[in-house]
Write an enzyme that holds these catalytic residues in place. Structure first.
Site, PDB file in Angstrom:
ATOM      1  N   HIS A  94      -9.725   8.838   2.477  1.00 41.06           N
ATOM      2  CA  HIS A  94      -9.864   7.146   3.130  1.00 41.06           C
ATOM      3  C   HIS A  94     -11.068   6.487   3.104  1.00 41.06           C
ATOM      4  O   HIS A  94     -11.381   5.519   2.532  1.00 41.06           O
ATOM      5  CB  HIS A  94      -9.163   7.252   4.601  1.00 41.06           C
ATOM      6  CG  HIS A  94      -7.839   7.312   4.765  1.00 41.06           C
ATOM      7  ND1 HIS A  94      -7.243   8.772   4.952  1.00 41.06           N
ATOM      8  CD2 HIS A  94      -6.676   6.592   4.703  1.00 41.06           C
ATOM      9  CE1 HIS A  94      -5.926   8.723   4.998  1.00 41.06           C
ATOM     10  NE2 HIS A  94      -5.387   7.333   4.768  1.00 41.06           N
ATOM     11  N   HIS A 146       0.817  -1.291  -0.018  1.00 42.15           N
ATOM     12  CA  HIS A 146       0.064  -0.023  -0.096  1.00 42.15           C
ATOM     13  C   HIS A 146       0.823   1.373   0.086  1.00 42.15           C
ATOM     14  O   HIS A 146       0.663   2.164  -0.875  1.00 42.15           O
ATOM     15  CB  HIS A 146      -0.934  -0.167   1.086  1.00 42.15           C
ATOM     16  CG  HIS A 146      -1.817   1.324   1.304  1.00 42.15           C
ATOM     17  ND1 HIS A 146      -2.941   1.257   1.124  1.00 42.15           N
ATOM     18  CD2 HIS A 146      -1.226   2.501   1.909  1.00 42.15           C
ATOM     19  CE1 HIS A 146      -3.490   2.466   1.534  1.00 42.15           C
ATOM     20  NE2 HIS A 146      -2.658   3.204   1.973  1.00 42.15           N
ATOM     21  N   GLU A 147       1.547   1.305   0.948  1.00 37.00           N
ATOM     22  CA  GLU A 147       2.676   2.394   0.995  1.00 37.00           C
ATOM     23  C   GLU A 147       3.443   2.663  -0.316  1.00 37.00           C
ATOM     24  O   GLU A 147       3.757   3.801  -0.573  1.00 37.00           O
ATOM     25  CB  GLU A 147       3.817   2.505   2.238  1.00 37.00           C
ATOM     26  CG  GLU A 147       2.645   2.584   3.439  1.00 37.00           C
ATOM     27  CD  GLU A 147       1.752   3.531   3.811  1.00 37.00           C
ATOM     28  OE1 GLU A 147       1.862   4.495   3.126  1.00 37.00           O
ATOM     29  OE2 GLU A 147       0.640   3.221   4.571  1.00 37.00           O
ATOM     30  N   HIS A 158       1.878   4.211  -2.949  1.00 31.96           N
ATOM     31  CA  HIS A 158       1.700   5.689  -2.969  1.00 31.96           C
ATOM     32  C   HIS A 158       2.677   6.264  -3.723  1.00 31.96           C
ATOM     33  O   HIS A 158       2.597   7.354  -4.466  1.00 31.96           O
ATOM     34  CB  HIS A 158       1.511   6.219  -1.691  1.00 31.96           C
ATOM     35  CG  HIS A 158       0.312   6.123  -0.961  1.00 31.96           C
ATOM     36  ND1 HIS A 158      -0.852   6.899  -1.521  1.00 31.96           N
ATOM     37  CD2 HIS A 158      -0.192   5.389   0.213  1.00 31.96           C
ATOM     38  CE1 HIS A 158      -2.000   6.604  -0.756  1.00 31.96           C
ATOM     39  NE2 HIS A 158      -1.479   5.873   0.279  1.00 31.96           N
ATOM     40  N   GLU A 188      -5.910   6.810  -2.608  1.00 31.50           N
ATOM     41  CA  GLU A 188      -5.959   5.740  -1.525  1.00 31.50           C
ATOM     42  C   GLU A 188      -6.372   4.251  -2.081  1.00 31.50           C
ATOM     43  O   GLU A 188      -5.683   3.343  -1.405  1.00 31.50           O
ATOM     44  CB  GLU A 188      -6.959   6.222  -0.418  1.00 31.50           C
ATOM     45  CG  GLU A 188      -6.054   6.985   0.892  1.00 31.50           C
ATOM     46  CD  GLU A 188      -5.127   6.338   1.547  1.00 31.50           C
ATOM     47  OE1 GLU A 188      -5.379   5.026   1.809  1.00 31.50           O
ATOM     48  OE2 GLU A 188      -3.821   6.863   1.376  1.00 31.50           O
TER      49      GLU A 188
END
Length: 774
Positions: free
Chosen positions: A476, A383-384, A387, A407
């Protein structure tokens, strides 16, 4: 969506929804009183370009102002003859690809409302499909925030698609050369103070670094009506803990307008902070480069710290996933800190911040990832890192719907890595959960976002309108729409009247990764829907991952199921009924659709024009923004304080004995998104006169449906229409109590404290005075 107010949000890449980043407010802003600034004459609105109509067979998506968002010809457009020689090499040469794309975008730019000379190639990429060039809109040499057009060319230079959005007008100017340094110094202080106010932080401990001048057109990153760009300075603001914000300050006035929280062949370098307190979440969290010493490097032995080894492994899993999609993750988002370890994917684990140890979050800080203790799971790691991929491809703004898509894309790739790396927690019960196995536990469900009160479709009651900007506009929470779509595309299922057959994870990964590349900074869910359709069409043509037309049909069904092409159901403009009883007979006494002027029904003051009939280069005119497709009366409020612009009925009329109403359609945009910084640009009221216009009375106390209201943030002021309508709404005033009297009516748009910095807009359409009888 109604865009209203700004408060603190969560960190870019932050995976927690139940926790708030350190120092951030979770309540509505306190009531503030705006102070009027001494200003020179208000600037004029300057039209940059008006979108070109037509484009049949080319334009697949437009917005309310007539701007194209997507060009997708049925047959790819051949490269212009002027670049035919370069077209043959555009699939292998970035320079030739840029030259061909420039020629192609010059042809289609008018549909977007852009001047070809304002489009500057920002980045280019070559792939197995051909080439992709991203163009940045500039006005007077200054970039427009989110103003971009992305072109996709075949290997022969033919245009397959183009996506984007641009600003159509400007209002105001940047400081002259001899005043620039003073203006920047003022803006820098304002940026730091704005972040301190929003995040309840100590301004003296914040550092504001100028990113550069920008034109800001909020209609690019929100759904609010109108398109006008204002001059701002953009700053990165960092401070103790994991503080990483961005702020925009009006360039000439030094007034803060926006502030939002940003806490978003393989070579791996992992560091262990060993619970050290970080101060900024930026340079002081670096893995290598003289900050934290590497604990494990590529090819090196395992560490005694479980978080280090898990991050190392899951970085590898994520890199492998993107490698199968044709992207070298290290080359795309890796960083070299000059420590001899080269460009690498870097991460620091077990970080703490003052008052929070262990730190219950993880984030991408624009360079690398950082984790609190116990958060190094496969899906959170991916996920990170995703980004970072978004930052270097579409660079989706971490605001409103574009931030929700940002997101969602990270969740999607986090789960794709989780479901394909063979980890022990890939059980049916955990499928499509985010964060399972971490110290936080599961924080989102992609298969059923409503489990965590997130929306699973655009009209869901769970859609977060985020009135006080607690989540950067819902980044989010509203990611649930994209997440549910991804689940349906991959696994299929029946939802919202649609039955979808899943296309599998491999095809899904290719689809989402390529779609990520065609989105622009200010993309909304409608743009994502068009991007998915466009990319799926391209993948099936090139037989990527075995994609077929039948698979693209399923993608379309998933988009339909989650209603991506619709506007959010929460916060939509209200509509007043015509009559209150079923079967009532309606008799129109006075009516106008503002198709022509003069029309004998209304008169107007300066500041009002017909959108189509009186467009002038010196004025912003949304020529296609009308509720009935014909035209509307368009008012521009550019003078502060007590100035006003009016439209009124030409003649007094006698009110009948039956139930009598005045009903009209209108839209307004008073930039209330800036209200927390005490920047208001206008408001609107309705007045009536019983003495042929000699005196006027406010109507707010009369029986209204969707009438003027008191702004809760300014409770001592009279009722008015304020803020942003989010689109066309209808209002109805009952005037039956004036039976037998002669009345005139007047729409009155009044200036706000800062109308000279940011213009207020009001559109009127389809005004009718009528009776309802049985």
């Amino acid at each position: 969506m109604k865009s209203r107010t700004l408060l603190a949000g969560l960190a870019v890449g932050a995976v927690s929804l139940s926790l708030t980043a350190p120092g951030l407010a979770n309540s509505a802003p306190a009531t503030t009183t705006a102070t009027t600034t001494a200003t020179a004459d208000s600037p004029k609105i300057r039209t940059v370009e008006t979108p070109k109509a037509g484009g049949k067979g080319l334009v697949t998506k437009r917005d309310a102002t007539g701007r194209a968002h997507s060009i997708r010809p049925a047959t790819p457009l051949k490269a212009p003859a002027s670049v035919s020689a370069k077209a043959a090499k555009s699939g292998t040469s970035k320079a030739d690809a840029v030259a061909v794309a420039k020629a192609q975008v010059s042809t289609i730019a008018p549909y977007f409302g852009a001047r070809p000379a304002d489009l500057v190639a920002k980045s280019s990429a070559l792939s197995r499909f051909g080439s992709q060039v991203r163009f940045q809109q500039t006005i007077d040499g200054v970039p427009v925030y989110g103003g971009e057009i992305v072109t996709n060319l075949t290997k022969g230079g033919a245009l397959e698609s183009a996506n984007g959005e641009v600003a159509l007008a400007t209002y105001g100017t940047f400081p002259k050369a001899d005043a620039v340094e003073a203006a920047k110094a003022t803006a820098q202080r304002s940026a730091a103070e704005a972040v301190a106010t929003r995040g309840k932080l100590d301004a003296s401990k914040l550092t504001a670094k100028l990113v550069g001048p920008r034109w800001l057109d909020l209609s690019i990153v929100t759904r609010q009506p109108g398109s006008v760009a204002i001059p701002v300075y953009l700053y990165d603001v960092t401070g103790p803990g994991d503080v990483r914000w961005q702020a925009m300050v009006h360039a000439s006035a030094g007034k803060a307008l926006l502030a939002w929280d940003m806490m978003r062949h393989i070579n791996r370098v992992i560091c262990d902070a060993n619970r050290a307190i970080i101060q900024t979440g930026a340079e002081d969290v670096r893995c290598g480069g003289g900050v934290f010493a590497p604990t494990r490097v590529e090819g090196g032995p395992a560490s005694s710290v479980p978080d280090v080894n898990q991050l190392y492994e899951f970085m590898g899993n994520t890199s492998d996933t993107f490698a199968t999609l044709g992207t070298d993750l290290t080359q795309l988002i890796g960083v070299d800190y000059g420590d001899g370890l080269g460009k690498a994917l870097r991460g620091t684990v077990r970080v703490c911040i003052e008052g929070s140890c262990p730190f219950a979050n993880a984030f991408w800080n624009g360079e690398q990832i950082a984790f609190g203790e116990g958060l190094t799971t496969d899906d959170i790691t991916a996920h990170e890192l995703a980004h970072g991929v978004t930052q270097y491809t579409s660079d989706l703004a971490y605001l409103w719907e574009s931030g929700a898509i940002n997101e969602s894309l990270s969740d999607i790739f986090g789960e794709i890595v989780d479901l394909t790396n063979g980890s022990a927690d890939d059980t049916p019960a955990n499928r499509w959960l985010m964060g399972e196995g971490s110290s936080l536990g599961a924080i989102r469900s992609m298969s059923d976002p409503t489990q965590f009160e997130h929306p699973d479709k655009m009209t869901s009651a769970h859609w977060f309108d985020d009135e006080f900007f607690q989540d950067n506009g819902g980044v989010h929470l509203n990611s649930g729409v994209g997440n549910k779509t991804a689940y349906l595309i991959a696994d299929g299922g029946s939802f919202n009247g649609q039955t979808v057959t899943g296309i599998g994870l491999a095809r899904s990964a290719a689809l989402w990764h390529e779609t990520q590349k065609v989105l622009t900074t200010g993309a909304d869910y409608g743009d994502l829907a068009e991007g998915l359709r466009s990319v799926c069409n391209k993948l099936q043509k090139h037989d990527v991952a075995g994609m077929t037309k039948a698979h693209c049909v399923q993608v379309g069904l998933a988009i339909k199921a989650t209603e991506m092409d619709l506007e959010p159901g929460v916060g939509k403009p209200a509509q007043a009924p015509v009559c209150d009883t079923a079967g009532a007979k309606v008799k129109n006494l006075i009516t106008t659709s503002f198709k022509t002027y003069p029309d004998g029904v209304v008169t107007r003051s300066a500041g009002w024009v017909l959108g189509k009939g009186e467009g002038a280069p010196s004025q912003l005119v949304d020529s296609s923004y009308s509720s009935d497709g014909n035209d509307s009366m368009f008012g521009q409020i550019t003078e502060p304080d007590d100035s006003s612009i009016t439209v009124q009925t030409a003649n007094a009329m006698k009110i009948k004995n039956e139930k009598t109403y005045l009903r009209f359609t209108h839209a307004y945009n008073f930039y209330n998104v800036f209200f927390i910084f005490a920047v208001r640009t206008g408001k609107a009221t309705m007045e009536y006169s019983a003495d042929n216009g000699a005196t006027w009375q406010d109507s707010s106390a009369l029986p209204w449906k969707n009438g003027p209201t008191v702004d809760a943030n300014f409770p001592d002021e009279p009722a008015a229409w304020h803020g942003n309508s989010g689109g066309w709404e209808t209002s109805r005033l009952e005037v039956s109590q004036f039976s037998g009297e002669l009345l005139k009516f007047r729409w009155n748009g009044r200036g706000g404290d800062f109308s000279n910095l940011i213009p207020g807009h009001w559109w009127l359409d389809n005004a009718t005075i009528y009776t309802c009888s049985q």
